[in-house]
Design a protein around this motif. Structure first.
Motif, PDB file in Angstrom:
ATOM      1  N   ASP A  12     -19.196  28.342 -31.136  1.00 14.52           N
ATOM      2  CA  ASP A  12     -18.959  27.166 -29.845  1.00 14.52           C
ATOM      3  C   ASP A  12     -17.935  26.052 -29.999  1.00 14.52           C
ATOM      4  O   ASP A  12     -16.828  25.736 -30.374  1.00 14.52           O
ATOM      5  N   ASP A  13     -18.092  25.912 -28.026  1.00 12.59           N
ATOM      6  CA  ASP A  13     -16.890  25.217 -27.675  1.00 12.59           C
ATOM      7  C   ASP A  13     -17.930  23.419 -28.197  1.00 12.59           C
ATOM      8  O   ASP A  13     -16.364  22.819 -27.695  1.00 12.59           O
ATOM      9  N   VAL A  14     -18.112  22.945 -28.501  1.00 11.24           N
ATOM     10  CA  VAL A  14     -18.814  21.960 -28.558  1.00 11.24           C
ATOM     11  C   VAL A  14     -18.179  22.166 -29.912  1.00 11.24           C
ATOM     12  O   VAL A  14     -18.943  22.193 -31.326  1.00 11.24           O
ATOM     13  N   ALA A  15     -17.734  20.860 -30.613  1.00 10.17           N
ATOM     14  CA  ALA A  15     -17.123  20.602 -31.806  1.00 10.17           C
ATOM     15  C   ALA A  15     -18.491  20.340 -33.283  1.00 10.17           C
ATOM     16  O   ALA A  15     -18.121  20.566 -34.130  1.00 10.17           O
ATOM     17  N   LEU A  16     -18.942  19.176 -32.347  1.00 18.04           N
ATOM     18  CA  LEU A  16     -19.367  18.802 -33.705  1.00 18.04           C
ATOM     19  C   LEU A  16     -20.528  19.597 -34.185  1.00 18.04           C
ATOM     20  O   LEU A  16     -21.294  19.943 -34.680  1.00 18.04           O
ATOM     21  N   ASN A  17     -21.023  20.688 -32.899  1.00 18.36           N
ATOM     22  CA  ASN A  17     -22.324  21.686 -32.988  1.00 18.36           C
ATOM     23  C   ASN A  17     -21.357  22.601 -34.034  1.00 18.36           C
ATOM     24  O   ASN A  17     -21.657  23.203 -35.045  1.00 18.36           O
ATOM     25  N   LEU A  33     -14.984  30.016 -40.995  1.00 19.10           N
ATOM     26  CA  LEU A  33     -14.149  30.357 -39.878  1.00 19.10           C
ATOM     27  C   LEU A  33     -14.374  29.710 -38.400  1.00 19.10           C
ATOM     28  O   LEU A  33     -15.597  30.100 -38.476  1.00 19.10           O
ATOM     29  N   GLU A  34     -13.858  29.101 -38.212  1.00 15.12           N
ATOM     30  CA  GLU A  34     -14.577  28.504 -36.464  1.00 15.12           C
ATOM     31  C   GLU A  34     -13.496  29.113 -35.589  1.00 15.12           C
ATOM     32  O   GLU A  34     -12.410  28.904 -35.995  1.00 15.12           O
ATOM     33  N   ALA A  35     -14.008  28.689 -34.381  1.00 13.29           N
ATOM     34  CA  ALA A  35     -13.429  29.187 -33.255  1.00 13.29           C
ATOM     35  C   ALA A  35     -13.973  28.335 -31.828  1.00 13.29           C
ATOM     36  O   ALA A  35     -15.277  28.155 -32.003  1.00 13.29           O
ATOM     37  N   ASN A  36     -13.417  27.762 -30.720  1.00 11.47           N
ATOM     38  CA  ASN A  36     -13.870  26.915 -30.054  1.00 11.47           C
ATOM     39  C   ASN A  36     -14.532  28.072 -28.828  1.00 11.47           C
ATOM     40  O   ASN A  36     -14.770  27.155 -27.834  1.00 11.47           O
ATOM     41  N   ASP A  37     -13.818  28.685 -28.443  1.00  7.42           N
ATOM     42  CA  ASP A  37     -14.311  30.334 -27.543  1.00  7.42           C
ATOM     43  C   ASP A  37     -14.018  32.040 -28.170  1.00  7.42           C
ATOM     44  O   ASP A  37     -14.152  31.835 -28.851  1.00  7.42           O
ATOM     45  N   GLY A  38     -14.950  32.429 -27.289  1.00  6.64           N
ATOM     46  CA  GLY A  38     -15.329  33.577 -27.277  1.00  6.64           C
ATOM     47  C   GLY A  38     -14.099  34.599 -28.092  1.00  6.64           C
ATOM     48  O   GLY A  38     -13.489  35.422 -28.795  1.00  6.64           O
ATOM     49  N   LEU A  39     -13.268  34.235 -27.249  1.00  7.27           N
ATOM     50  CA  LEU A  39     -11.125  34.733 -27.198  1.00  7.27           C
ATOM     51  C   LEU A  39     -10.397  33.851 -28.464  1.00  7.27           C
ATOM     52  O   LEU A  39     -10.219  35.249 -28.727  1.00  7.27           O
ATOM     53  N   GLN A  40     -10.810  33.605 -28.473  1.00  7.37           N
ATOM     54  CA  GLN A  40     -10.492  32.981 -29.833  1.00  7.37           C
ATOM     55  C   GLN A  40     -11.371  33.226 -30.883  1.00  7.37           C
ATOM     56  O   GLN A  40     -10.380  33.727 -32.577  1.00  7.37           O
ATOM     57  N   ALA A  41     -12.242  33.452 -31.154  1.00  8.71           N
ATOM     58  CA  ALA A  41     -13.653  34.268 -32.253  1.00  8.71           C
ATOM     59  C   ALA A  41     -12.776  35.520 -32.223  1.00  8.71           C
ATOM     60  O   ALA A  41     -12.777  36.384 -32.929  1.00  8.71           O
ATOM     61  N   CYS A  42     -12.446  36.162 -31.452  1.00  4.02           N
ATOM     62  CA  CYS A  42     -12.667  37.753 -31.434  1.00  4.02           C
ATOM     63  C   CYS A  42     -11.220  37.941 -31.693  1.00  4.02           C
ATOM     64  O   CYS A  42     -10.570  39.173 -32.892  1.00  4.02           O
ATOM     65  N   GLU A  43     -10.455  36.922 -31.685  1.00  8.08           N
ATOM     66  CA  GLU A  43      -8.805  36.937 -32.440  1.00  8.08           C
ATOM     67  C   GLU A  43      -9.205  37.211 -33.802  1.00  8.08           C
ATOM     68  O   GLU A  43      -8.159  37.261 -34.509  1.00  8.08           O
ATOM     69  N   ILE A  62     -14.037  30.121 -21.001  1.00  8.94           N
ATOM     70  CA  ILE A  62     -12.782  31.094 -21.598  1.00  8.94           C
ATOM     71  C   ILE A  62     -13.231  32.092 -21.344  1.00  8.94           C
ATOM     72  O   ILE A  62     -13.615  33.481 -20.835  1.00  8.94           O
ATOM     73  N   GLN A  63     -14.662  32.808 -22.127  1.00 15.02           N
ATOM     74  CA  GLN A  63     -15.109  33.808 -22.724  1.00 15.02           C
ATOM     75  C   GLN A  63     -16.391  33.217 -23.318  1.00 15.02           C
ATOM     76  O   GLN A  63     -16.431  32.870 -24.087  1.00 15.02           O
ATOM     77  N   GLN A  67     -20.134  37.831 -22.901  1.00 13.71           N
ATOM     78  CA  GLN A  67     -18.838  38.527 -23.410  1.00 13.71           C
ATOM     79  C   GLN A  67     -18.393  38.488 -24.142  1.00 13.71           C
ATOM     80  O   GLN A  67     -17.862  40.051 -25.148  1.00 13.71           O
ATOM     81  N   THR A  68     -18.456  38.049 -25.553  1.00 18.53           N
ATOM     82  CA  THR A  68     -18.323  37.969 -26.371  1.00 18.53           C
ATOM     83  C   THR A  68     -18.424  38.724 -27.474  1.00 18.53           C
ATOM     84  O   THR A  68     -18.216  39.480 -28.338  1.00 18.53           O
TER      85      THR A  68
END
Length: 133
Positions: A12-17, A33-43, A62-63, A67-68
Motif C-alpha cells: 500500500d502506498d499509504v504508510a498508515l494503512n 514484509l511491507e512494500a509501498n508500491d507494486g514494483l517494490q512488491a514484485c521485487e 508506479i505500478q 498491474q501488480t
C-alpha cells in the motif's frame, strides 16, 4: 525448535494503512514484509520467497494493484514452470499452490472500471483471489 512464522506481504502506498494491517497480521502470528508500491512488491516477491499471501491496495503510484496482481501471477507461473517439468499439472493460473492475493481497497466496488467491469470484478480478472472493502 520453533516453527517459522508464515510471511505475508502488505502492499500500500499509504504508510498508515500498511502499518495498521501489518500490526493486525503480526498479532495473528505472521511475519510481515511491507512494500509501498507494486514494483517494490514484485521485487520482494522475487527475493523473499516463500510468501504465504499478499494483501494488495489497488490505487498506487508506479505500478498499481491491477498491474501488480497480473505481474505476481506471471512470476508465480514462471516459478512453477522452473520448479517442475510438468507445470501443467499445477495449471499455473489456479493450481493448489496458487499464491493468495487479497485486494484491500477503499474503492467503491460497484463503480465501473474499464470496460463495464466493477472494481471488484476487474481485480479478480487481474489475478486477485478476494477483495476486501
Amino acid at each position: 525448535m520453533a516453527t517459522p512464522r508464515p510471511t505475508v506481504l502488505v502492499v500500500d502506498d499509504v504508510a498508515l494503512n500498511r502499518c495498521i494491517l501489518a500490526s493486525m497480521l503480526r498479532k495473528l502470528g505472521f511475519a510481515v514484509l511491507e512494500a509501498n508500491d507494486g514494483l517494490q512488491a514484485c521485487e520482494l516477491f522475487r527475493e523473499k520467497r516463500p510468501i504465504a499471501a499478499v494483501f494488495l491496495d489497488l490505487n498506487m503510484p508506479i505500478q498499481d494493484g491491477w498491474q501488480t496482481a497480473q505481474r505476481l501471477r506471471e512470476m508465480e507461473c514462471n516459478l512453477l514452470q522452473k520448479a517442475t517439468a510438468s507445470a501443467s499439472v499445477f495449471s499455473c493460473c489456479g493450481g493448489s499452490q496458487r499464491l493468495p492475493v487479497i485486494v484491500c481497497t477503499a474503492n467503491e466496488l460497484t463503480d465501473k472500471y474499464g470496460q463495464d467491469m466493477t472494481v471488484c470484478s476487474s481485480a479478480i480478472t487481474a489475478g486477485a483471489d478476494e477483495v476486501l472493502h
